[in-house]
Design an enzyme around this catalytic site. Structure first.
Site, PDB file in Angstrom:
ATOM      1  N   GLU A 244      -8.559 -20.636  28.006  1.00 42.61           N
ATOM      2  CA  GLU A 244      -9.027 -21.900  27.438  1.00 42.61           C
ATOM      3  C   GLU A 244      -7.838 -22.711  26.926  1.00 42.61           C
ATOM      4  OE1 GLU A 244     -11.960 -20.795  24.538  1.00 42.61           O
ATOM      5  OE2 GLU A 244     -13.337 -20.038  26.070  1.00 42.61           O
TER       6      GLU A 244
ATOM      7  N   SER B  66     -18.526 -21.769  21.585  1.00 41.55           N
ATOM      8  CA  SER B  66     -19.293 -22.121  22.779  1.00 41.55           C
ATOM      9  C   SER B  66     -20.143 -20.978  23.316  1.00 41.55           C
ATOM     10  CB  SER B  66     -18.365 -22.628  23.879  1.00 41.55           C
ATOM     11  OG  SER B  66     -17.501 -21.592  24.295  1.00 41.55           O
TER      12      SER B  66
ATOM     13  N   ASP C 164     -16.984 -24.578  26.754  1.00 35.65           N
ATOM     14  CA  ASP C 164     -15.747 -23.999  26.215  1.00 35.65           C
ATOM     15  C   ASP C 164     -14.794 -25.094  25.762  1.00 35.65           C
ATOM     16  OD1 ASP C 164     -16.546 -21.375  26.773  1.00 35.65           O
ATOM     17  OD2 ASP C 164     -15.702 -21.460  28.794  1.00 35.65           O
TER      18      ASP C 164
ATOM     19  N   GLU D  34     -16.455 -25.236  31.506  1.00 35.35           N
ATOM     20  CA  GLU D  34     -16.596 -23.786  31.357  1.00 35.35           C
ATOM     21  C   GLU D  34     -15.351 -23.173  31.987  1.00 35.35           C
ATOM     22  OE1 GLU D  34     -18.398 -20.219  30.249  1.00 35.35           O
ATOM     23  OE2 GLU D  34     -19.097 -22.242  29.784  1.00 35.35           O
TER      24      GLU D  34
END
EC number: 3.1.21.10
Length: 121
Positions: free
Chosen positions: A11, A31, A40, A53
């Site tokens: 991420e 998330s 995310d 995502e």
């Protein structure tokens, strides 16, 4: 657990890539919990919102379940006054490559979606 094994690492890597490419972006640390439609990451550029995502795999394929896809579309429904395009980013570790997939409405009806390196890319 090694930070590179966690989703959080990828991420943050995605945030770096987005910011280097002129996006404004932030990570949503909650998330994966609850029933709210939170991706995310959220990114914006040129008056468009991108709920994202983030996935990673050491294989050639990664599976994303419907509820993860659906939350991206539900997020877009909240922001129906502007352009909103749900995305899935996949880090294919063995190829050291990131591929961004834009989702179309037809994927909402599927129980799960498989993203395969070299096929969907």
């Amino acid at each position: 657990m090694n930070i590179r094994q966690s989703g959080k690492y990828y991420e943050y890597k995605t945030l770096e890539i987005l910011e280097k490419n002129g996006f404004k972006a932030l990570r949503i640390p909650v998330s994966g919990t609850g029933k709210q439609a939170l991706p995310d990451l959220i990114a914006t550029k040129n008056n468009t919102i991108y709920p994202i995502e983030v996935k990673s795999t050491s294989k050639d394929v990664v599976t994303v379940r419907n509820f993860q896809i659906e939350k991206l579309f539900k997020f877009c429904e909240i922001f129906n006054f502007c352009e909103c395009h749900p995305l899935v980013t996949v880090y294919y570790k063995k190829y050291k490559i990131v591929i961004v997939y834009e989702l179309s409405q037809d994927v909402r009806t599927k129980e799960k979606i498989k993203f395969k390196y070299g096929i969907n890319s």
